[in-house]
Design a protein around this motif. Sequence first.
Motif, PDB file in Angstrom:
ATOM      1  N   LEU A  88     -60.710 -20.337  38.327  1.00  0.00           N
ATOM      2  CA  LEU A  88     -62.229 -20.506  39.282  1.00  0.00           C
ATOM      3  C   LEU A  88     -62.342 -19.110  39.979  1.00  0.00           C
ATOM      4  O   LEU A  88     -63.529 -19.024  40.123  1.00  0.00           O
ATOM      5  CB  LEU A  88     -61.903 -21.779  40.278  1.00  0.00           C
ATOM      6  N   ASP A  89     -61.522 -18.267  40.323  1.00  0.00           N
ATOM      7  CA  ASP A  89     -61.785 -16.965  40.803  1.00  0.00           C
ATOM      8  C   ASP A  89     -62.193 -15.834  39.776  1.00  0.00           C
ATOM      9  O   ASP A  89     -62.757 -14.655  39.991  1.00  0.00           O
ATOM     10  CB  ASP A  89     -60.729 -16.489  41.581  1.00  0.00           C
ATOM     11  N   ILE A  94     -65.032 -19.410  35.019  1.00  0.00           N
ATOM     12  CA  ILE A  94     -65.386 -20.358  36.022  1.00  0.00           C
ATOM     13  C   ILE A  94     -65.912 -21.467  35.408  1.00  0.00           C
ATOM     14  O   ILE A  94     -65.631 -22.658  35.753  1.00  0.00           O
ATOM     15  CB  ILE A  94     -65.978 -19.887  37.267  1.00  0.00           C
ATOM     16  N   LEU A  98     -64.528 -25.138  34.976  1.00  0.00           N
ATOM     17  CA  LEU A  98     -65.156 -26.442  35.801  1.00  0.00           C
ATOM     18  C   LEU A  98     -65.138 -27.593  35.016  1.00  0.00           C
ATOM     19  O   LEU A  98     -65.088 -28.698  35.198  1.00  0.00           O
ATOM     20  CB  LEU A  98     -66.465 -25.950  36.560  1.00  0.00           C
ATOM     21  N   PHE A 122     -62.169 -25.530  44.615  1.00  0.00           N
ATOM     22  CA  PHE A 122     -63.423 -25.670  44.646  1.00  0.00           C
ATOM     23  C   PHE A 122     -64.049 -24.920  46.133  1.00  0.00           C
ATOM     24  O   PHE A 122     -64.847 -24.164  45.987  1.00  0.00           O
ATOM     25  CB  PHE A 122     -64.296 -26.836  44.822  1.00  0.00           C
ATOM     26  N   HIS A 125     -63.007 -20.856  45.949  1.00  0.00           N
ATOM     27  CA  HIS A 125     -63.684 -20.118  44.762  1.00  0.00           C
ATOM     28  C   HIS A 125     -64.727 -20.460  44.237  1.00  0.00           C
ATOM     29  O   HIS A 125     -65.451 -19.481  43.638  1.00  0.00           O
ATOM     30  CB  HIS A 125     -62.572 -20.244  43.499  1.00  0.00           C
ATOM     31  N   VAL A 126     -65.521 -21.409  44.444  1.00  0.00           N
ATOM     32  CA  VAL A 126     -66.809 -21.781  44.097  1.00  0.00           C
ATOM     33  C   VAL A 126     -67.869 -21.640  45.043  1.00  0.00           C
ATOM     34  O   VAL A 126     -67.882 -22.049  46.201  1.00  0.00           O
ATOM     35  CB  VAL A 126     -66.954 -23.340  43.626  1.00  0.00           C
ATOM     36  N   THR A 127     -68.695 -20.723  44.573  1.00  0.00           N
ATOM     37  CA  THR A 127     -70.000 -20.385  45.325  1.00  0.00           C
ATOM     38  C   THR A 127     -71.316 -21.059  44.605  1.00  0.00           C
ATOM     39  O   THR A 127     -71.516 -20.455  43.691  1.00  0.00           O
ATOM     40  CB  THR A 127     -70.206 -18.716  45.409  1.00  0.00           C
ATOM     41  N   MET A 128     -71.632 -22.141  45.188  1.00  0.00           N
ATOM     42  CA  MET A 128     -72.667 -23.168  44.307  1.00  0.00           C
ATOM     43  C   MET A 128     -73.809 -22.353  44.377  1.00  0.00           C
ATOM     44  O   MET A 128     -74.519 -22.218  43.202  1.00  0.00           O
ATOM     45  CB  MET A 128     -72.913 -24.078  45.125  1.00  0.00           C
ATOM     46  N   LEU A 131     -74.287 -20.472  40.985  1.00  0.00           N
ATOM     47  CA  LEU A 131     -74.060 -21.059  39.537  1.00  0.00           C
ATOM     48  C   LEU A 131     -75.541 -21.806  39.209  1.00  0.00           C
ATOM     49  O   LEU A 131     -76.261 -22.026  40.118  1.00  0.00           O
ATOM     50  CB  LEU A 131     -72.916 -22.311  39.932  1.00  0.00           C
ATOM     51  N   ARG A 136     -73.643 -26.716  38.882  1.00  0.00           N
ATOM     52  CA  ARG A 136     -73.536 -27.309  39.917  1.00  0.00           C
ATOM     53  C   ARG A 136     -73.385 -28.934  39.708  1.00  0.00           C
ATOM     54  O   ARG A 136     -72.457 -29.505  40.487  1.00  0.00           O
ATOM     55  CB  ARG A 136     -74.462 -26.841  40.878  1.00  0.00           C
ATOM     56  N   VAL A 139     -69.791 -29.636  39.296  1.00  0.00           N
ATOM     57  CA  VAL A 139     -68.860 -29.685  40.345  1.00  0.00           C
ATOM     58  C   VAL A 139     -69.200 -30.902  41.176  1.00  0.00           C
ATOM     59  O   VAL A 139     -68.111 -31.601  41.442  1.00  0.00           O
ATOM     60  CB  VAL A 139     -69.387 -28.436  41.138  1.00  0.00           C
TER      61      VAL A 139
END
Length: 1024
Positions: A88-89, A94, A98, A122, A125-128, A131, A136, A139
């Motif tokens: 995820l990073d 990513i 996901l 999430f 590491h997840v920057t919405m 994306l 998204r 996610v």
Amino acid sequence: MEATERLVRTWMASGRDEEVNDLVAAIESDQTTLLNLVKALGEYLTSEEDKDRTKGVELLSAVIKKCPAEKLNRQSVRVLTTFYCSKLDDIHTIIPALQGLHSLSGSPNFTSVEATTVVKGFFSHVTMKALTQSVRFVVYSTIDTIIANHREALKGLDTEFINGYLALADGEKDPRNLLVAFAIERVIILEFDISKHVESFYNITFAYFPITFRPPPNDPYGITSEDLREALRGCLTATPLFGIMAMDLFLEKLNAGSPAIKRDTLQTLAICFPVYGPATAHSFSRKLWNSLKLEIFQPVDAETQGEALKAFKVLIDTLYSEETVDIIDLTGLAKDACEECIQILKEPEKTQAKHAIKVLCTFVATTPSVAKYAISQTVPHLVQLFRSPDEVLTRPATVVLLAEVITASRDVSKLQNSDTDTLLGPFQDDILAVLAAGLKVSGSEKGALQGLLPLASAPSVLSDEEIGFVVHCITEFIQASVDSAVSSRDEALELLGTISGSNHQHVSSQTLPILFSSLPDHPPPRDDSASRQKYWLSLQSLKKLCRHSELFETLVIRLTTKLDLIWPTTFESETEPAAAYAHAILKTLGQTLSIKVEQRHPDVAKYVDRLLPRLFNLVLSTVLSTPDRRVDQRILDVTAQIITLVVQVLPPSRQQSYANNAFGALLTGNINQIANGHKIIPEGVKFHPLDKSASANQKDLILLFGAAVVPIEEEVSIPVPDLSQFLQSLVVWHYSHADEEAQKIAVEHMIASIVNKHVDQLQDFLTANLNAFWQQEIQDPSKTLSHRQRAIVTWSWISKALVVRSHPLANDFIDHLFDLFGEEGINWAAAKALGQIGSGDEVLTKKNHCIVKVLHAQRYVAKVLPRIIAGAKDANERTRQTAHLVALTSLIKSIPRAAYAQELPSLIPLLLRGLELPDPEIRVNVIGTFQAAAEGDPSEQSIVEEHALTLVSSMLKNCMVDQMPAMPVRIAALKYLGVLPSIVRYNILHPQKSHVVRELGKVLDDPKRVVRKEAVDARFTYSG
């Protein structure tokens, strides 16, 4: 292993789905394992090349998505979850990571440990915002699945999960993602401890209120603003902790929003009040009332006012939900608002009074204590106002307001399934007195009737004595003055009709005698229009009142007695007044019977013995005693209608006995079994309507016998020795002895009905006899054109009888009609017959127990329409081509638009040619088809657009009196001209504007007023 490695290498090079499917199949059949797949992907999953690393994770996720659940054991799920979370990073992996986690989250072996690992991954590491929407969405969907299956594990994370999710969901704007996000947030708010995060959840939910999203045209996702609105409201109503903050926002939107936003706010308020509770509602009650009052008393539109009243009702319900106080001790908003409205009612004629009474009626629908208080304040006030000598001029308005309160109270009783009205009980005598007086006050009649209707319609609200009093008052009202009562006469009759359903004795003893006594024993003379109007109104009243079985029996007895009295004069020197009176009486019986049959009243069948013999007796006594006098055609028509209605509802056994009697009279002259009454039928006079020497008035009675035959069921046998021979004799009688068109139509209806129901017994008639009929009556050029054209009508009725039951023989009959298209003189009649075969009628119907197959019309159109279109395009033979055009216009008029919509592109050029045919009926049919296309979907309108200029030119020609004498064509053309600007683009029609306006100016001199009116409307469409 080698096969797995080969498939992996092939996919890495091609990216095709075939390799993915092959890998999944190999795993399913145990030829390989997920471990082997991971080993084969090893070099790609750890590659330094971003592209190879991305594709390696992508292939693994694609296989897992399609892999059977049983192939993912707990250990593999845990390992894969850890692997994906580590990816995820990596910005390059990513997205497939996901997708893989989303597939794993639904696995039965995905445990709470993996759930917490995934959501932590999430959050870390997840920057919405970095994306795309689709990623998204993955996610949100993964979190939604985890919450659904592992809620307790997430609750264990407590603040970490809530803060993480809030950061993740902040700023989402795509409606597809919001639907999932709102569902997640509702669960979190409901089931997690958010007491320390109320403001944060308020910010990420109420930020979307109100929903202003409008879906784009042809949105493939099908998400509507209402979907989002409902999902958001689920969040807004998830906890009472939002109450204080939410109310401030709602008040702001209510005071400053557009009408649409106001309605949304009002609807949301109504949902939120019960959740936020009485304490919150009480804190804002005054501010809310001030805002709601503005929408109620100064409404932007009726819809917004209605929503404001609904919200106000819920507010009152919420405020007083926990109170059971006596109405004397009522305090707070309800009392203050009620007093405010009562103050406004002191001027009942003002517009504000209408709004105030709506508020008071809303109170009636709330809690018992508030409802009783509102009634106790409103009803005495209105009663006192009506009785006040100083308020005489406001009585009509006062009665209307009182009627609204009564209706509201009755509606509450219905919702509570109560037969008694406890709210109005203490004031019932005063209310009845006011309404009774209102019936006698000019201008108050309608309001009084509106108030009496809910009172009288409830079974136990009024006592039997009070019901009698109401009937007495309404009867007086109806009787008082025809001129003054006519505006509210229908309402009065509706009220009496309602009462007669449950208390018919009062109507029978009070109202009916007066109405029957108003019917004269002798027909009024021709110049006495007032008397004719009076008996016509009385008969209309009887028709509306006498539907109950006992009342209808009284109606039949009294009206047939009246017919006995007037019948001798019906056929004397001055026939019209008596014939009109007799027709009006019979029409009343027929219309009332029709309603009873439609409502399936069981008593109709008994009138085969109590009514039909008396009608036959009346007609036969005249026909046999005065051979030179014809029974009025109107009387025969309505008598035939009554016979059909009664025979329709008879059981087959009773139909059989009646058919035996009817055919006994028709064929042997034995009329004793079908006629019985006071009129004396002379002895020694033969009754033989089908005999070639029969008098014209005896032949007329074929209408009545046809009416008895048409509704007979299939299982009822026709009592004749040979059915084919009988039908052949009818055909011969039709063309050799029938004198009038009505006689011929009756025979055709009888033949069509019998053919439809008994086709298996009619092989001789449908083959040899009809072939002879075709050659002798239709093909024979020595016969006159009118005779041959009339024979085609008979042929079309037999054809239709076969078509509606989808019988194979129908094809042969239709082919015969096409054979005539090359012969001038009768080709148009044959062409029009093809359209008539596809049209609906009142004979070959389910009501008449005919065999009507589903989709028979579509099958007919599918057979003949392509053939007609092909013939209309074939220019080799002009006569046949024109006949096909006529058939096309006739057929399209007769069938639903859906049956030919797909053929419209090829039909329009042909229809335009149809506008050049000289027959006005054809032109009206064509213009009607274009009008139907204009009302259709956009695709049909765009097809018309291609021919817009030609259509404008043709319509202008057809609306000029010097070029088109037929008024219906001119009217149709003008109406269509007026429609064209709404379906054709501006840039196409604009160059024609001045020409159209100038030409329509000429139509303003048309001799017919209705044409001039349509011309004005059409001209305004172009010049306005």
